[in-house]
Design a protein around this motif. Structure first.
Motif, mmCIF file in Angstrom:
data_model
loop_
_atom_site.group_PDB
_atom_site.id
_atom_site.type_symbol
_atom_site.label_atom_id
_atom_site.label_comp_id
_atom_site.label_asym_id
_atom_site.label_seq_id
_atom_site.Cartn_x
_atom_site.Cartn_y
_atom_site.Cartn_z
ATOM 1 N N GLY A 19 0.786 -1.232 0.000
ATOM 2 C CA GLY A 19 0.000 0.000 0.000
ATOM 3 C C GLY A 19 0.811 1.270 0.000
ATOM 4 O O GLY A 19 0.317 2.322 0.406
ATOM 5 N N LYS A 20 2.048 1.213 -0.502
ATOM 6 C CA LYS A 20 2.903 2.418 -0.501
ATOM 7 C C LYS A 20 2.302 3.539 -1.330
ATOM 8 O O LYS A 20 2.215 4.686 -0.880
ATOM 9 C CB LYS A 20 4.290 2.069 -1.068
ATOM 10 C CG LYS A 20 5.062 1.051 -0.273
ATOM 11 C CD LYS A 20 6.390 0.748 -0.918
ATOM 12 C CE LYS A 20 6.247 0.233 -2.335
ATOM 13 N NZ LYS A 20 5.405 -0.969 -2.442
ATOM 14 N N THR A 21 1.918 3.233 -2.565
ATOM 15 C CA THR A 21 1.412 4.280 -3.453
ATOM 16 C C THR A 21 0.062 4.797 -2.973
ATOM 17 O O THR A 21 -0.243 5.995 -3.106
ATOM 18 C CB THR A 21 1.312 3.740 -4.889
ATOM 19 O OG1 THR A 21 2.590 3.245 -5.298
ATOM 20 C CG2 THR A 21 0.870 4.831 -5.844
ATOM 21 N N THR A 22 -0.748 3.929 -2.389
ATOM 22 C CA THR A 22 -2.026 4.372 -1.819
ATOM 23 C C THR A 22 -1.784 5.337 -0.664
ATOM 24 O O THR A 22 -2.478 6.357 -0.522
ATOM 25 C CB THR A 22 -2.851 3.162 -1.342
ATOM 26 O OG1 THR A 22 -3.010 2.243 -2.430
ATOM 27 C CG2 THR A 22 -4.219 3.597 -0.852
ATOM 28 N N VAL A 23 -0.797 5.042 0.161
ATOM 29 C CA VAL A 23 -0.421 5.964 1.242
ATOM 30 C C VAL A 23 0.050 7.286 0.659
ATOM 31 O O VAL A 23 -0.328 8.371 1.142
ATOM 32 C CB VAL A 23 0.673 5.331 2.122
ATOM 33 C CG1 VAL A 23 1.261 6.370 3.071
ATOM 34 C CG2 VAL A 23 0.125 4.149 2.914
ATOM 35 N N PHE B 191 10.248 4.778 10.837
ATOM 36 C CA PHE B 191 9.197 4.249 11.692
ATOM 37 C C PHE B 191 8.263 3.413 10.832
ATOM 38 O O PHE B 191 8.307 3.452 9.601
ATOM 39 C CB PHE B 191 8.459 5.345 12.476
ATOM 40 C CG PHE B 191 7.605 6.273 11.677
ATOM 41 C CD1 PHE B 191 6.355 5.890 11.229
ATOM 42 C CD2 PHE B 191 8.026 7.563 11.397
ATOM 43 C CE1 PHE B 191 5.550 6.753 10.509
ATOM 44 C CE2 PHE B 191 7.236 8.439 10.693
ATOM 45 C CZ PHE B 191 5.992 8.029 10.235
ATOM 46 N N CYS B 192 7.438 2.618 11.500
ATOM 47 C CA CYS B 192 6.593 1.640 10.816
ATOM 48 C C CYS B 192 5.142 2.114 10.781
ATOM 49 O O CYS B 192 4.672 2.781 11.705
ATOM 50 C CB CYS B 192 6.665 0.285 11.514
ATOM 51 S SG CYS B 192 8.327 -0.380 11.686
ATOM 52 N N PHE B 193 4.459 1.744 9.707
ATOM 53 C CA PHE B 193 3.030 2.021 9.586
ATOM 54 C C PHE B 193 2.356 0.730 9.144
ATOM 55 O O PHE B 193 2.598 0.239 8.030
ATOM 56 C CB PHE B 193 2.773 3.134 8.572
ATOM 57 C CG PHE B 193 1.316 3.502 8.433
ATOM 58 C CD1 PHE B 193 0.692 4.279 9.391
ATOM 59 C CD2 PHE B 193 0.572 3.050 7.359
ATOM 60 C CE1 PHE B 193 -0.648 4.612 9.273
ATOM 61 C CE2 PHE B 193 -0.759 3.377 7.222
ATOM 62 C CZ PHE B 193 -1.383 4.163 8.189
ATOM 63 N N ILE B 194 1.547 0.159 10.047
ATOM 64 C CA ILE B 194 0.819 -1.075 9.728
ATOM 65 C C ILE B 194 -0.454 -0.677 9.000
ATOM 66 O O ILE B 194 -1.388 -0.133 9.597
ATOM 67 C CB ILE B 194 0.520 -1.884 11.001
ATOM 68 C CG1 ILE B 194 1.841 -2.279 11.683
ATOM 69 C CG2 ILE B 194 -0.287 -3.131 10.665
ATOM 70 C CD1 ILE B 194 1.661 -3.020 12.992
ATOM 71 N N ASN B 195 -0.484 -0.958 7.720
ATOM 72 C CA ASN B 195 -1.566 -0.522 6.830
ATOM 73 C C ASN B 195 -2.603 -1.648 6.678
ATOM 74 O O ASN B 195 -2.404 -2.763 7.143
ATOM 75 C CB ASN B 195 -0.946 -0.144 5.479
ATOM 76 C CG ASN B 195 -1.930 0.549 4.562
ATOM 77 O OD1 ASN B 195 -2.852 1.218 5.018
ATOM 78 N ND2 ASN B 195 -1.752 0.390 3.264
ATOM 79 N N LYS B 196 -3.680 -1.322 6.013
ATOM 80 C CA LYS B 196 -4.726 -2.289 5.643
ATOM 81 C C LYS B 196 -5.353 -2.972 6.864
ATOM 82 O O LYS B 196 -5.637 -4.174 6.835
ATOM 83 C CB LYS B 196 -4.166 -3.349 4.681
ATOM 84 C CG LYS B 196 -3.628 -2.766 3.375
ATOM 85 C CD LYS B 196 -3.271 -3.848 2.391
ATOM 86 C CE LYS B 196 -2.813 -3.250 1.065
ATOM 87 N NZ LYS B 196 -2.522 -4.273 0.046
ATOM 88 N N ALA C 17 -4.955 3.140 4.608
ATOM 89 C CA ALA C 17 -4.912 4.218 3.626
ATOM 90 C C ALA C 17 -6.126 4.178 2.708
ATOM 91 O O ALA C 17 -6.682 5.224 2.360
ATOM 92 C CB ALA C 17 -3.624 4.129 2.809
ATOM 93 N N LEU C 18 -6.554 2.990 2.325
ATOM 94 C CA LEU C 18 -7.673 2.883 1.388
ATOM 95 C C LEU C 18 -8.949 3.457 1.974
ATOM 96 O O LEU C 18 -9.741 4.084 1.268
ATOM 97 C CB LEU C 18 -7.876 1.411 1.003
ATOM 98 C CG LEU C 18 -8.910 1.150 -0.090
ATOM 99 C CD1 LEU C 18 -8.473 1.778 -1.407
ATOM 100 C CD2 LEU C 18 -9.138 -0.354 -0.267
ATOM 101 N N GLY D 208 -5.879 7.270 9.580
ATOM 102 C CA GLY D 208 -4.563 7.170 10.190
ATOM 103 C C GLY D 208 -3.447 7.863 9.440
ATOM 104 O O GLY D 208 -2.324 7.944 9.946
ATOM 105 N N ILE D 209 -3.693 8.395 8.240
ATOM 106 C CA ILE D 209 -2.618 8.985 7.441
ATOM 107 C C ILE D 209 -2.170 10.323 8.038
ATOM 108 O O ILE D 209 -0.978 10.643 8.026
ATOM 109 C CB ILE D 209 -3.065 9.164 5.977
ATOM 110 C CG1 ILE D 209 -3.508 7.820 5.387
ATOM 111 C CG2 ILE D 209 -1.942 9.768 5.153
ATOM 112 C CD1 ILE D 209 -2.419 6.756 5.415
ATOM 113 N N GLN D 210 -3.108 11.098 8.569
ATOM 114 C CA GLN D 210 -2.713 12.380 9.165
ATOM 115 C C GLN D 210 -1.787 12.169 10.364
ATOM 116 O O GLN D 210 -0.825 12.922 10.554
ATOM 117 C CB GLN D 210 -3.955 13.169 9.603
ATOM 118 C CG GLN D 210 -4.864 13.572 8.449
ATOM 119 C CD GLN D 210 -6.012 12.602 8.246
ATOM 120 O OE1 GLN D 210 -5.825 11.394 8.345
ATOM 121 N NE2 GLN D 210 -7.203 13.134 7.958
#
Length: 551
Positions: free
Chosen positions: A22-26, A131-136, A261-262, A266-268
């Motif tokens: 999900g890099k590009t979605t982020v 740092f880490c971002f646990i997506n989806k 992200a989808l 949490g993106i802000q």
């Protein structure tokens, strides 16, 4: 033009992960929330801003690293969105070489994947804070605790959560901020409205447990905070965040955030983390270079506009409208359009024509760039990936970049004579862009071979040949030149004088030998006599004497 943002407010970050994390979605959400664009483009619809190549939009994957600049809070954030496929790992490696920090994205279901480990090792190689971002977290099967455990087990035990998920899968509703001890929810059509509320009662004890863990991990890194903690004093969040930032920059702690992200959640908070915890150019050690005449002598460049100019060219790209683009990171000094710089790697002087601030495949022309910036220029003919650009009067050479060797090759040939000339030029242009792409000519088979990091890598190269350079080519397996060699030892006996006229095999024939074998031996004798130089000489003399006998 004076600098708009001070150096301590500059963030140069990369978004790295395994393919399909999900890099590009982020990246799309980052551009939307920072006001860089007003419509979110989805990867699966082929409308992502950072995936601008036709091949990327058709396949739904990132192939080449794309750079952009956006602004959040009071910081200027320069972002490079990198590919996740192992075939394009060179894009990650050369991007991490010039970045100050990174955000590592993980799939909420899969956790740490093979390419996650690869990009993590690459970040370790260049000592990049991250740092880490646990997506989806909205996906079926998403498990936050399992993902965190995989990070601890396979990557680092220093990962520490800063927020917790509220629910999971289709019930994922937001996150719990462990500093504020508040539940954060994201409302509105695009999640642009952030609401703080009390933590749900069923998650309160769980949240307190993880907050205590967070405080313990932070105070371990500072003696004063540790003493205050042991005395039972309440430690202000500002002090905790300051110590966490210092530990993150030193790679002693890795903050972990989560979201989706989808679904625009949490993106802000992730952007807040970029500004709060990742370093500016001033937070990192000074850049070290080497003297051109004495490689043992080190030269230090501080991140300052007052220092002599020093930059590293980390990427070459072909733009169909402006020609060859050279991406570079400025470590010190100021670069102005129209000035001359020294390519310390080749020894050539180059003129800087136009300076461009890139936004994916779009360009914004500027007159000057400052220390800590990432930009591109047009028209550098003798500059390649990894070359050092510096002030003519104050030369130095920066550490070179190393790239992996190709692992697979195919044979390529043009379909027509018209394509033959164009193919050679096009292949050279592509090889200049990609250090892991090689061209060679096999002298034994006469074939032209191209080598890369995998089948997809070479497939993209051939597709670009056709679309960008209008070259039609046939691709197939390389031919193999088979050779004979001696594998075992053998014994031989010298021939005696009486056997000089006839081969020994004839005398060794048994009386009981078959007629076929005797016939074969006779033919051997006949052929041996014909090709025997001494016999031919005697035979020639006999014929001459017979025709012209001596009187």
């Amino acid at each position: 033009m004076p600098r708009k943002y001070p150096l301590d407010k500059i963030r140069n970050i990369g978004i790295i992960a395994h393919i399909d994390a999900g890099k590009t979605t982020v990246s799309e959400r980052v551009l939307f929330y920072t006001g860089k664009k007003h419509k979110i483009g989805e990867v699966h619809e082929g409308e992502a801003e950072m995936d601008w190549m036709e091949q990327e939009r058709e396949r739904g994957i990132t192939i080449t690293a794309a750079a952009t600049t956006c602004f959040w809070q009071d910081c200027q954030v320069n972002i490079i969105d990198t590919p996740g496929h192992i075939d394009f790992t060179v894009e990650v490696q050369r991007s991490l070489r010039v970045l100050d920090g990174a955000v590592v994205i993980f799939d909420g279901v899969a956790g740490v994947e093979p390419q996650s480990e690869t990009v993590w090792r690459q970040a370790d190689k260049y000592n990049v804070p991250r740092f880490c971002f646990i997506n989806k977290m909205d996906r079926m099967g998403a498990n936050w605790e399992k993902d965190l455990a995989s990070i601890h087990e396979r990557l680092t035990p220093n990962a520490v959560p800063l927020n917790l998920p509220i629910g999971a899968e289709e019930n994922f509703g937001g996150v719990i901020d462990l500093f504020k001890m508040k539940a954060i929810r994201f409302l509105g059509e695009k999640g642009e409205k952030i609401i703080e509320e009390e933590i749900p009662a069923d998650l309160l004890e769980w949240s307190k447990k993880w907050r205590a863990n967070l405080i313990e991990r932070i105070v371990e890194k500072d003696d004063n905070l540790m003493n205050a903690y042991l005395e039972g004093k309440e430690i202000p969040d500002a002090d905790l965040k300051k110590t966490l930032r210092e530990a993150t920059i030193d790679n002693k702690l890795i903050p972990v955030l989560c979201g989706t992200a989808l679904k625009n959640k949490g993106i802000q908070l992730m952007l807040d983390g970029v500004c709060d915890y990742l370093p500016s150019p001033l937070d990192l050690p000074d850049t070290e270079g080497f003297d051109l005449k004495d490689p043992e002598k080190k030269i230090i460049r501080k991140a300052s506009d007052e220092e002599p100019f020093a930059a590293l060219a980390f990427k070459i790209a072909a733009d169909p409208y402006v020609g060859q683009l050279t991406f570079f990171r400025i470590y010190s000094g100021v670069l102005k359009a129209g000035s001359y710089v020294l390519n310390a790697t080749t020894g050539d002087q180059e003129r800087i024509g136009r300076i461009l601030r890139m936004h994916s495949n779009r360009r914004e022309e500027v007159q000057e760039m400052y220390a800590g910036e990432i930009a591109a220029t047009v028209g550098l003919k003798k500059t390649g990936t990894g070359d050092t650009l510096c002030d003519v009067q104050n030369p130095l050479i920066l550490e070179k970049m190393e790239f992996p060797e190709p692992v697979i090759s195919v044979a390529i040939e043009p379909k027509t004579k018209v394509d033959q000339e164009k193919m050679g030029l096009a292949l050279r242009r592509l090889a200049q862009e990609d250090p892991t792409f090689r061209i060679s000519s096999n002298s034994e088979t006469g074939q032209t071979e191209i080598a890369g990091m995998g089948e997809l890598h070479l497939e993209i190269i051939v597709d670009r040949l056709m679309r960008e350079f209008s070259v039609d080519a046939n691709v197939g397996r390389p031919q193999v030149a088979y050779k004979e060699t001696i594998k075992n030892e053998a014994e031989a006996e010298p021939m005696k004088s009486k056997e000089a006229l006839f081969p020994r095999s004839l005398f060794r024939l048994s009386k009981r030998a078959s007629r076929k074998l005797r016939t074969k031996a006779c033919w051997q004798v006949i052929l041996w006599l014909i090709f025997r130089p001494r016999f031919m000489t005697v035979l020639s003399m006999m014929l001459i004497l017979r025709k012209w006998p001596l009187k």
